[in-house]
Design an enzyme around this catalytic site. Structure first.
Site, mmCIF file in Angstrom:
data_model
loop_
_atom_site.group_PDB
_atom_site.id
_atom_site.type_symbol
_atom_site.label_atom_id
_atom_site.label_comp_id
_atom_site.label_asym_id
_atom_site.label_seq_id
_atom_site.Cartn_x
_atom_site.Cartn_y
_atom_site.Cartn_z
ATOM 1 N N LYS A 1 10.739 9.097 6.274
ATOM 2 C CA LYS A 1 9.399 9.174 6.051
ATOM 3 C C LYS A 1 8.600 8.532 7.068
ATOM 4 O O LYS A 1 7.733 9.039 7.753
ATOM 5 C CB LYS A 1 9.360 8.727 4.628
ATOM 6 C CG LYS A 1 7.629 8.299 4.466
ATOM 7 C CD LYS A 1 7.206 7.907 3.093
ATOM 8 C CE LYS A 1 7.209 6.439 3.148
ATOM 9 N NZ LYS A 1 6.037 5.877 3.996
ATOM 10 N N ASN A 2 8.586 7.342 7.320
ATOM 11 C CA ASN A 2 7.867 6.685 8.113
ATOM 12 C C ASN A 2 8.008 6.871 9.605
ATOM 13 O O ASN A 2 7.512 6.497 10.610
ATOM 14 C CB ASN A 2 8.271 5.033 8.190
ATOM 15 C CG ASN A 2 7.890 4.407 6.786
ATOM 16 O OD1 ASN A 2 7.167 5.213 6.197
ATOM 17 N ND2 ASN A 2 8.344 3.491 6.200
ATOM 18 N N ARG B 1 -1.235 6.174 3.931
ATOM 19 C CA ARG B 1 -1.420 5.263 5.119
ATOM 20 C C ARG B 1 -1.316 5.918 6.407
ATOM 21 O O ARG B 1 -2.289 5.755 7.198
ATOM 22 C CB ARG B 1 -0.269 4.103 4.863
ATOM 23 C CG ARG B 1 -0.583 3.098 6.075
ATOM 24 C CD ARG B 1 -1.134 1.896 5.442
ATOM 25 N NE ARG B 1 -1.381 0.964 6.524
ATOM 26 C CZ ARG B 1 -2.706 0.120 6.541
ATOM 27 N NH1 ARG B 1 -3.542 0.775 5.425
ATOM 28 N NH2 ARG B 1 -2.709 -0.550 7.223
ATOM 29 N N CYS C 1 0.162 2.456 -0.318
ATOM 30 C CA CYS C 1 0.745 1.740 -1.244
ATOM 31 C C CYS C 1 -0.243 0.470 -1.434
ATOM 32 O O CYS C 1 -0.548 -0.158 -0.356
ATOM 33 C CB CYS C 1 2.099 0.990 -1.021
ATOM 34 S SG CYS C 1 3.348 2.418 -1.137
ATOM 35 N N ARG D 1 -4.059 -4.742 3.939
ATOM 36 C CA ARG D 1 -3.564 -3.782 4.861
ATOM 37 C C ARG D 1 -4.877 -3.374 6.047
ATOM 38 O O ARG D 1 -5.190 -2.128 5.968
ATOM 39 C CB ARG D 1 -2.976 -2.659 4.278
ATOM 40 C CG ARG D 1 -1.835 -3.008 3.333
ATOM 41 C CD ARG D 1 -1.041 -1.507 2.751
ATOM 42 N NE ARG D 1 -0.314 -1.295 3.932
ATOM 43 C CZ ARG D 1 0.644 -0.282 3.701
ATOM 44 N NH1 ARG D 1 0.613 0.484 2.456
ATOM 45 N NH2 ARG D 1 1.559 0.064 4.605
ATOM 46 N N ILE E 1 -6.797 -2.666 9.696
ATOM 47 C CA ILE E 1 -6.297 -1.855 10.743
ATOM 48 C C ILE E 1 -6.908 -2.506 12.172
ATOM 49 O O ILE E 1 -7.137 -1.724 12.839
ATOM 50 C CB ILE E 1 -6.644 -0.296 10.680
ATOM 51 C CG1 ILE E 1 -8.092 -0.050 10.464
ATOM 52 C CG2 ILE E 1 -5.809 0.333 9.721
ATOM 53 C CD1 ILE E 1 -8.244 1.473 10.605
ATOM 54 N N ASP F 1 10.726 -3.218 3.225
ATOM 55 C CA ASP F 1 10.659 -2.076 2.321
ATOM 56 C C ASP F 1 12.038 -2.088 1.170
ATOM 57 O O ASP F 1 12.174 -1.109 0.401
ATOM 58 C CB ASP F 1 10.484 -0.906 3.039
ATOM 59 C CG ASP F 1 9.053 -0.644 3.802
ATOM 60 O OD1 ASP F 1 9.133 0.050 4.765
ATOM 61 O OD2 ASP F 1 8.167 -1.385 3.431
ATOM 62 N N ARG G 1 6.631 10.510 -3.206
ATOM 63 C CA ARG G 1 6.061 10.452 -1.823
ATOM 64 C C ARG G 1 6.950 10.061 -0.724
ATOM 65 O O ARG G 1 6.990 10.525 0.274
ATOM 66 C CB ARG G 1 4.889 9.329 -1.739
ATOM 67 C CG ARG G 1 3.521 9.848 -2.165
ATOM 68 C CD ARG G 1 2.534 8.574 -1.754
ATOM 69 N NE ARG G 1 2.768 8.058 -0.448
ATOM 70 C CZ ARG G 1 2.813 6.915 0.024
ATOM 71 N NH1 ARG G 1 2.529 5.918 -1.010
ATOM 72 N NH2 ARG G 1 3.058 6.802 1.365
HETATM 73 C C1 EPZ Z 1 4.391 0.573 7.932
HETATM 74 O O1 EPZ Z 1 3.381 0.010 7.627
HETATM 75 C C2 EPZ Z 1 5.394 1.305 7.175
HETATM 76 N N1 EPZ Z 1 4.518 2.538 6.733
HETATM 77 C C3 EPZ Z 1 5.545 0.331 5.862
HETATM 78 O O2 EPZ Z 1 6.164 1.030 4.978
HETATM 79 C C4 EPZ Z 1 6.196 -0.764 6.083
HETATM 80 O O3 EPZ Z 1 6.309 -1.746 4.975
HETATM 81 C C5 EPZ Z 1 5.592 -1.538 7.300
HETATM 82 O O4 EPZ Z 1 5.385 -0.770 8.717
HETATM 83 C C6 EPZ Z 1 6.467 -2.832 8.001
HETATM 84 O O5 EPZ Z 1 7.505 -2.518 8.176
HETATM 85 C C7 EPZ Z 1 4.605 3.541 7.496
HETATM 86 O O6 EPZ Z 1 5.073 3.605 8.372
HETATM 87 C C8 EPZ Z 1 4.015 4.673 7.075
HETATM 88 P P1 EPZ Z 1 2.288 -2.973 9.714
HETATM 89 P P2 EPZ Z 1 2.194 -0.395 8.463
HETATM 90 O O7 EPZ Z 1 1.049 -2.527 10.591
HETATM 91 O O8 EPZ Z 1 2.281 0.264 9.948
HETATM 92 C C9 EPZ Z 1 -0.789 -6.363 8.778
HETATM 93 C C10 EPZ Z 1 6.833 2.071 2.824
HETATM 94 O O9 EPZ Z 1 7.360 1.634 1.671
HETATM 95 N N2 EPZ Z 1 -1.594 -5.883 9.847
HETATM 96 O O10 EPZ Z 1 3.717 -3.080 10.527
HETATM 97 O O11 EPZ Z 1 1.001 -0.261 7.987
HETATM 98 C C11 EPZ Z 1 -0.496 -5.752 7.559
HETATM 99 O O12 EPZ Z 1 -1.367 -5.872 6.603
HETATM 100 C C12 EPZ Z 1 5.636 1.492 3.736
HETATM 101 O O13 EPZ Z 1 7.343 3.102 3.297
HETATM 102 C C13 EPZ Z 1 -2.881 -6.103 9.931
HETATM 103 O O14 EPZ Z 1 -3.266 -7.326 9.648
HETATM 104 O O15 EPZ Z 1 2.678 -1.880 8.609
HETATM 105 C C14 EPZ Z 1 1.205 -6.094 7.135
HETATM 106 O O16 EPZ Z 1 0.659 -7.417 6.425
HETATM 107 C C15 EPZ Z 1 5.142 0.371 3.092
HETATM 108 N N3 EPZ Z 1 -3.653 -5.538 10.870
HETATM 109 C C16 EPZ Z 1 1.626 -6.621 8.443
HETATM 110 O O17 EPZ Z 1 0.450 -6.435 9.429
HETATM 111 C C17 EPZ Z 1 -3.461 -4.302 11.266
HETATM 112 O O18 EPZ Z 1 -4.212 -3.798 12.197
HETATM 113 C C18 EPZ Z 1 2.624 -5.386 8.983
HETATM 114 O O19 EPZ Z 1 1.964 -4.273 8.979
HETATM 115 C C19 EPZ Z 1 -2.080 -3.683 11.058
HETATM 116 C C20 EPZ Z 1 -1.248 -4.423 10.492
#
Ligand code: EPZ
Length: 428
Positions: free
Chosen positions: A31-32, A101, A125, A130, A132, A313, A405
């Site tokens: 998925k990711n 997302r 989720c 979260r 950006i 995850d 999903r």
């Molecule tokens: C990806 O999310 C995955 N989703 C998530 O999987 C997964 O948990 C995550 O990576 C971590 O491995 C997808 O690929 C669609 P991050 P992402 O940016 O990219 C903070 C599932 O169950 N952050 O690595 O959104 C954020 O809040 C899902 O399949 C900021 O603060 O994760 C988090 O605490 C859930 N500012 C941490 O960093 C930003 O601009 C990691 O987020 C971006 C992130």
């Protein structure tokens, strides 16, 4: 004329637990990964082909956006052909962007192709705030101007120019989005402290197959030399390591010669090493894992980290397994601030868990009892399925849209190996 009352139905998963599982489960595409590959397809001026595409609702949601942008998409037998040479750069509306997302990947892709993008804040989720901000900082470093009106983001750039971008945290989404925005920029971009997840390598390989010049994906230093155009491209979506991890945990609990097929061992290494610590007998042969559940499990400590550490995850699914371990286990979630929504339902089923913010102290073994529970997010939903499979009696899970999903044919795959699980329609 009296109003005819509309009867709404909703789906629930019903499980009769406590059965050993035997046979084979084949893992679907990730998925990711696919949720980034589909938006990346718009960067090509020609038709692209994706193989091993999972039939999950997130795939459909992204294809709805491609079609809205006037792209063509043909999906058959896990093969997806996308042709975007006629697309139009129009606003991606809130009702489509907030379904998941990964809609945020259209920010990087549209900005890269048109130097302009308009899209609403992404969904996904409810496991933390979260933000950006890392994505936006990256786009600004490349020369984009970002305007935020309510939930709507507008990105504009006269030129996109290569830059050195350091990420405050190794964010998966920001690493991929900056890669998408930088592939056609003037000059070279460096991403430092980049995320190293396998899905990032899959996306970089796809872009390189289309003619991009990306090196270092999978390490914390990524280099992207901008190119003028991207053409035809094909890619195999990698196996879903989180789906695989979920079934491996189920196999550790209930497996009797249960084989999980189509995995990449390095992608699940952190999980396998924890299961061995718990005393689970695991045989790995090429892309297959054979599982037999032990009589008892050792209690251990688990802390979620960025790849190659233990994946966040799989944190929730792992906590269900820890309820069966002999003694006290400590589970710590370090990536998200609000990913403990499943605990109250494990407690309702009889688990002995104390939560303190992002840490759960889990004491076992406890016999779980079937109950009515809810999927509060995608992986919490998978955790309810695991708990239902090991519990005595019947478990009913609501809000299963979250689960569908990210898990292709979960009911069929589990039924095939002997689980008593089904989806029912109930009046809402
Ligand atoms: C990806 O999310 C995955 N989703 C998530 O999987 C997964 O948990 C995550 O990576 C971590 O491995 C997808 O690929 C669609 P991050 P992402 O940016 O990219 C903070 C599932 O169950 N952050 O690595 O959104 C954020 O809040 C899902 O399949 C900021 O603060 O994760 C988090 O605490 C859930 N500012 C941490 O960093 C930003 O601009 C990691 O987020 C971006 C992130």
């Amino acid at each position: 004329m009296p109003q005819k009352s509309v009867i709404n139905y909703m789906q629930k998963i019903v499980i009769k637990g406590n059965k050993e599982l035997s046979g084979k489960i084949k893992i679907s595409g990730a998925k990711n990964s696919v949720v980034a590959l589909i938006p990346a397809a718009i960067l090509s001026d020609e038709e692209v082909t994706l193989y091993n595409v999972p039939n999950i609702s997130d795939t459909k949601s992204l294809l709805d956006i491609i079609k809205l942008l006037n792209g063509k998409a043909e999906y058959k037998d896990e093969t997806l052909k996308i042709d975007c040479h006629n697309i139009q750069n129009i606003v991606v509306p809130e009702d489509l962007s907030n379904k998941l997302r990964a809609s945020y990947y259209f920010m990087g892709a549209l900005l890269s192709k048109y130097k302009h993008a308009e899209i609403y804040f992404p969904g996904g989720c409810n496991i933390g705030s979260r933000p950006i901000d890392f994505h936006i900082k990256g786009f600004e470093k490349l020369g984009a101007k970002v305007t935020i009106e309510g939930n709507k983001y507008t990105f504009d750039a006269e030129h996109l120019k290569g830059a050195r971008i350091y990420l405050d945290f190794a964010s998966v989404g920001a690493t991929i989005n900056i890669m998408l925005a930088a592939v056609k920029a003037e000059g070279t971009t460096y991403i430092s402290n980049a995320a190293k997840e396998p899905e990032i390598v899959n996306v970089a390989t796809f872009l390189n197959n289309m003619g991009a010049k990306i090196s270092g994906a999978g390490t914390s230093e990524i280099k992207i030399e901008g190119v003028d155009r991207l053409g035809k491209g094909v890619i195999d979506v990698i196996p879903d390591r989180i789906e695989a991890g979920t079934y491996i945990i189920i196999g550790a609990l209930l497996g009797k010669d249960l084989t999980i097929e189509g995995i990449i061992e390095e992608h699940v290494e952190a999980l396998l090493s924890k299961l061995k610590e718990m005393g689970v007998n695991i045989k790995v042969k090429k892309n297959k894992i054979l599982l037999n559940h032990p009589e008892k499990f050792n209690a251990i400590n688990v802390k979620t980290l960025v790849f190659p550490g233990f994946p966040t995850d799989l944190g929730q699914p792992m906590s269900a397994l820890l309820t069966q371990a002999d003694g006290m286990s400590i589970f710590e979630e370090t990536i998200y601030e609000n990913r403990m929504g499943h605990i109250k339902y494990l407690q309702k089923m009889g688990a002995n868990i104390i939560v303190n913010e992002r840490t759960a102290i889990i004491t076992g073994p406890t016999k779980l009892k079937g109950q009515a529970v809810e999927a509060t997010d995608l992986r919490a939903g998978a955790t309810m399925v695991i708990a239902g499979l090991i519990a005595k009696g019947t478990t009913t899970i609501s809000e299963i849209g979250h689960i569908l999903r990210g898990y292709e044919n979960i009911v069929e795959k589990l039924t095939e190996v002997g689980a008593d699980i089904k989806i029912i329609e109930v009046e809402d």
